[in-house]
Motif scaffolding. Structure first.
Motif, PDB file in Angstrom:
ATOM      1  N   ALA A 162      46.748  41.269  34.306  1.00  0.00           N
ATOM      2  CA  ALA A 162      46.191  42.185  35.300  1.00  0.00           C
ATOM      3  C   ALA A 162      47.258  42.528  36.340  1.00  0.00           C
ATOM      4  O   ALA A 162      48.001  41.650  36.798  1.00  0.00           O
ATOM      5  CB  ALA A 162      44.970  41.571  35.971  1.00  0.00           C
ATOM      6  N   GLU A 164      48.172  45.443  39.737  1.00  0.00           N
ATOM      7  CA  GLU A 164      47.838  46.575  40.593  1.00  0.00           C
ATOM      8  C   GLU A 164      49.010  47.554  40.613  1.00  0.00           C
ATOM      9  O   GLU A 164      50.175  47.153  40.745  1.00  0.00           O
ATOM     10  CB  GLU A 164      47.521  46.106  42.017  1.00  0.00           C
ATOM     11  N   SER A 184      49.176  57.832  34.645  1.00  0.00           N
ATOM     12  CA  SER A 184      47.940  57.065  34.831  1.00  0.00           C
ATOM     13  C   SER A 184      47.116  56.977  33.546  1.00  0.00           C
ATOM     14  O   SER A 184      46.534  55.921  33.251  1.00  0.00           O
ATOM     15  CB  SER A 184      47.107  57.668  35.965  1.00  0.00           C
ATOM     16  N   SER A 189      44.516  49.115  30.111  1.00  0.00           N
ATOM     17  CA  SER A 189      43.364  48.784  30.960  1.00  0.00           C
ATOM     18  C   SER A 189      43.669  47.647  31.935  1.00  0.00           C
ATOM     19  O   SER A 189      43.026  47.536  32.991  1.00  0.00           O
ATOM     20  CB  SER A 189      42.160  48.403  30.084  1.00  0.00           C
ATOM     21  N   ASN A 190      44.632  46.810  31.629  1.00  0.00           N
ATOM     22  CA  ASN A 190      44.955  45.694  32.532  1.00  0.00           C
ATOM     23  C   ASN A 190      45.743  46.153  33.764  1.00  0.00           C
ATOM     24  O   ASN A 190      45.834  45.425  34.753  1.00  0.00           O
ATOM     25  CB  ASN A 190      45.762  44.619  31.802  1.00  0.00           C
ATOM     26  N   ARG A 192      45.787  48.566  36.790  1.00  0.00           N
ATOM     27  CA  ARG A 192      44.804  49.371  37.525  1.00  0.00           C
ATOM     28  C   ARG A 192      45.468  50.121  38.672  1.00  0.00           C
ATOM     29  O   ARG A 192      46.133  49.515  39.518  1.00  0.00           O
ATOM     30  CB  ARG A 192      43.697  48.462  38.056  1.00  0.00           C
ATOM     31  N   VAL A 194      45.494  51.489  42.105  1.00  0.00           N
ATOM     32  CA  VAL A 194      44.714  51.187  43.312  1.00  0.00           C
ATOM     33  C   VAL A 194      45.000  52.171  44.445  1.00  0.00           C
ATOM     34  O   VAL A 194      44.280  52.183  45.455  1.00  0.00           O
ATOM     35  CB  VAL A 194      44.991  49.750  43.794  1.00  0.00           C
ATOM     36  N   HIS A 217      47.375  47.112  50.000  1.00  0.00           N
ATOM     37  CA  HIS A 217      47.346  46.422  48.701  1.00  0.00           C
ATOM     38  C   HIS A 217      48.526  45.460  48.609  1.00  0.00           C
ATOM     39  O   HIS A 217      49.514  45.727  47.911  1.00  0.00           O
ATOM     40  CB  HIS A 217      47.378  47.442  47.561  1.00  0.00           C
TER      41      HIS A 217
END
Length: 317
Positions: A162, A164, A184, A189-190, A192, A194, A217
């Motif tokens: 995962a 950001e 984008s 999918s991991n 993201r 933000v 962030h």
């Protein structure tokens, strides 16, 4: 963002106002679209003042000098009204063809109409129309693919973990939108997104955006920045915050490649402004003379990392 449905890609950037029209080179040539003495006269209308625009014009001028072309140049400084005035001035000079690096898609719509009404062929850089009968030709960069290549690097580096991701876009318009949407949509999918904010193709503005982004962030791992000039501003902001955000970006300038080499940027997608300018003159002449040239040509693009720095093409003459 305003859209013109007959256009697929456009590069635009920076600054405001003004009209600068000058004679850049003058020698003799021959072929269809030339004057009685064989001289081919071409008008080049540039869109802005970023390093891309500067290098593009240098390449157009150098190639014209070596190709026996009388060249007039003008800069629209990212002002649509100035761009149309530049087009009208070129038409009044009775050029044999126009090469246009447009400010935006709405400006280009008027450009094409003016050129067609004057029966002057128009060749486009960075943009292509869905109906190629409207234009003499074009040389373009696949901006969606540029974004995808940077996203592929992020996907490989994240390796399923995962992460950001922030996006620092350029100015609102097709160029920036195509870059950022390509990026984008290609992310796994991991990874993201933000934050997605415009830096307006300006280093200082991009630095402000990056400062706000990292405050909001603090776990940001990656940033896609829509050109290297902005990426340097973003790097300053992340470094000041003590964050090692990995930056992927676009251009392949000497400064950008140096930043890849020393780790300030993780990757950049090289798309030589020098190649685009050379193809614009060469292909315009060949198409005017009904010679062998692709009506729609593409500037090659290459993802550049530390591992393949030697593969980067020269960006600027």
């Amino acid at each position: 963002m305003p859209q013109f449905p007959h256009l697929r890609r456009v590069a635009a950037a920076a600054s405001i106002t003004g009209l600068a029209l000058s004679l850049a080179a003058c020698t003799s040539g021959s072929g269809s679209g030339s004057s009685a003495d064989g001289t081919v006269t071409i008008g080049f209308v540039n869109g802005g003042d970023t390093e891309f625009h500067t290098c593009l014009q240098k390449s157009v001028e150098a190639t014209a000098t070596g190709s026996k072309v009388k060249l007039y140049t003008a800069n629209s400084h990212q002002n649509p009204g100035t761009e149309l005035s530049n087009i009208e001035d070129m038409i009044s000079r009775n050029v044999d063809a126009l090469i246009v690096q447009t400010v935006n898609v709405d400006a280009l719509k008027g450009d094409i109409a003016k050129a067609r009404a004057a029966k002057i062929p128009i060749f486009l850089t960075s943009v292509v129309t869905d109906d190629p009968t409207e234009i003499l030709g074009a040389v373009v960069v696949d901006l969606t693919k540029v974004g995808q290549l940077d996203a592929d690097w992020v996907a490989e580096d994240a390796a399923g973990k995962a992460a950001e991701v922030g996006i620092i876009a350029g100015a609102p318009g097709a160029a920036s939108d195509l870059l950022t949407s390509g990026f984008s949509k290609q992310l796994p999918s991991n990874a993201r997104v933000v934050a997605n904010q415009p830096g307006m193709f300006n280093a200082a503005k991009a630095q402000d955006v990056a400062e706000n982004m990292i405050q909001a962030h603090p776990d940001l791992a990656y940033a896609f920045v829509a050109n290297e000039e902005m990426a340097f501003g973003a790097r300053k902001a992340f470094a000041a915050a003590g964050k090692n955000v990995k930056i992927v970006t676009v251009n392949g300038t000497e400064q950008g490649l140096a930043a890849v080499k020393d780790g300030r940027f993780s990757a950049t997608v090289a798309n030589s402004a020098m190649t685009t300018g050379r193809l614009a003159i060469d292909n315009s002449l060949n198409l005017l003379r009904k010679g062998g040239a692709d009506k729609i040509a593409k500037t090659p693009i290459t993802l550049i990392t530390k591992e393949n720095l030697a593969e980067a093409p020269r960006y600027c003459p």
